[in-house]
Write an enzyme that holds these catalytic residues in place. Structure first.
Site, PDB file in Angstrom:
ATOM      1  N   THR A  39      29.932  41.819  37.687  1.00 33.25           N
ATOM      2  CA  THR A  39      29.633  40.878  36.601  1.00 33.25           C
ATOM      3  C   THR A  39      30.382  39.575  36.851  1.00 33.25           C
ATOM      4  O   THR A  39      31.621  39.559  36.842  1.00 33.25           O
ATOM      5  CB  THR A  39      30.070  41.448  35.238  1.00 33.25           C
ATOM      6  N   LYS A  42      23.521  39.861  31.288  1.00 29.56           N
ATOM      7  CA  LYS A  42      24.675  40.774  31.316  1.00 29.56           C
ATOM      8  C   LYS A  42      25.763  40.304  30.338  1.00 29.56           C
ATOM      9  O   LYS A  42      26.361  41.099  29.614  1.00 29.56           O
ATOM     10  CB  LYS A  42      25.214  40.851  32.750  1.00 29.56           C
ATOM     11  N   LYS A  74      37.267  39.362  30.265  1.00 27.20           N
ATOM     12  CA  LYS A  74      36.695  38.408  31.233  1.00 27.20           C
ATOM     13  C   LYS A  74      35.247  38.073  30.870  1.00 27.20           C
ATOM     14  O   LYS A  74      34.841  36.919  30.841  1.00 27.20           O
ATOM     15  CB  LYS A  74      36.796  39.031  32.634  1.00 27.20           C
TER      16      LYS A  74
END
Ligand code: NAP
Length: 286
Positions: free
Chosen positions: A98, A173, A241
């Site tokens: 990701t 995502k 994150k």
């Protein structure tokens, strides 16, 4: 016959079970992990160990990368001895980590500059779906590359979706992980509120999971809340994150800032290597 030669960089919580599924399906897989000792489980399952990242790029037809974050992915691809440092013309690189849409576009450009092809394919689902081959794979890139990679996606996941050009898969995502964060924080706050008013944790989790508010994530994470133990399936630092990347990508909804702050503060408080559900521990102490 699954005879495409595969390279794989990054054997963390997600990478190892994904590689094992590809091996089980009959693909030859060469692996590389920065901490080489962590390759052992994949090697025992039938993988070979690549000499280095450069060889991984040169010697295989399709190369997949599953590492922590933007910085790691950039190093793996474009570092001095990285995946793209040799002659990789005609190879297909797939980043399943990701990262931000911006980094994904940078990786795409870097591959194209070397005459190679690129797909982004971040995955939704944690270690159990990675083990079971039931991930959801969010692909950005060309139809042609997607079709080439589809046999691999069919092994790794229960669904792959080509959502648009490179950048779109990463955006999808970040969106789904924002929803994940809302679910986790909502579950933790609800249980803590109930506890503070005399409701047993077990009872509150039953009320949630047997009713319309129960979902995959509330059910998966309930045993950890009951045990009050949070070994990482999806490390909290990685969701912090992802929420940061979503903010940087323009997420400015009412809940997004407090949600990001909550996970960031939990990480700063030392819970980064615990599971995402350790947000419960952080909120409990607050
Ligand atoms: P992890 O267990 O923390 O593993 C991280 C991997 O990245 C390790 O192989 C690590 O190598 C490598 N790495 C980190 N920095 C590096 C660098 N600078 N150079 C080379 N390699 C580096 O992470 P994970 O849970 O497998 O997650 C991997 C990615 O998938 C992340 O982007 C995460 O957001 C995403 N993701 C995770 C989940 C989940 O539930 N876990 C679900 C969906 C998506 P070392 O072994 O040497 O440290």
């Amino acid at each position: 016959m699954n005879n495409i030669k595969l390279g794989w960089a990054g054997l963390g919580n997600m990478g190892t079970p994904m590689v094992k599924n590809l091996l089980k399906a009959g693909f030859p897989v060469a692996v590389y992990n920065r901490t080489r000792s962590k390759e052992q489980e994949a090697i025992e399952a039938g993988a070979s160990s690549a000499e280095g990242l450069q060889q991984l790029g040169i010697e295989n037809e399709v190369i997949l990368v599953m590492v922590s974050d933007d910085k790691a992915a950039k190093e793996i691809f474009t570092g001095p001895d990285g995946l793209l440092s040799g002659n990789v013309s005609g190879k297909l690189f797939i980043n399943v980590s990701t990262v931000s849409p911006k980094t994904s576009k940078f990786l795409n450009e870097s591959c194209r500059n070397k005459g190679a092809e690129f797909l982004e394919a971040p995955v939704s689902g944690s270690v159990k779906p990675a083990q079971d081959g039931t991930l959801i794979i969010l692909v950005g890139g060309s139809e042609q590359n997607y079709q080439k990679a589809k046999p691999l996606f069919d092994v790794l996941g229960k669904l792959s979706l080509l959502v648009g050009p490179v950048g779109a898969g990463s955006a999808a995502k970040l969106a789904i992980n924002y929803f994940l964060g809302l679910n986790l924080q909502g579950l933790a706050e609800t249980v803590l509120f109930a506890q503070a008013n005399g409701v047993k944790t077990e009872d509150m989790l039953t009320i949630i999971n047997e009713g319309a508010c129960g979902n995959g994530i509330t059910k998966i994470k309930s045993p950890a809340i009951l045990k009050n133990e949070f070994p990482a399936a999806f490390a909290l630092k990685h969701l912090a994150k992802d929420l940061r990347l979503a903010k940087e990508q323009g997420l400015e909804t009412p809940l997004s800032t407090p949600l990001y702050n909550s996970f960031k503060q939990a990480q700063d408080a030392g819970l980064g290597d615990e599971d995402v559900m350790a947000i419960y521990t952080y909120l409990d102490k607050e």
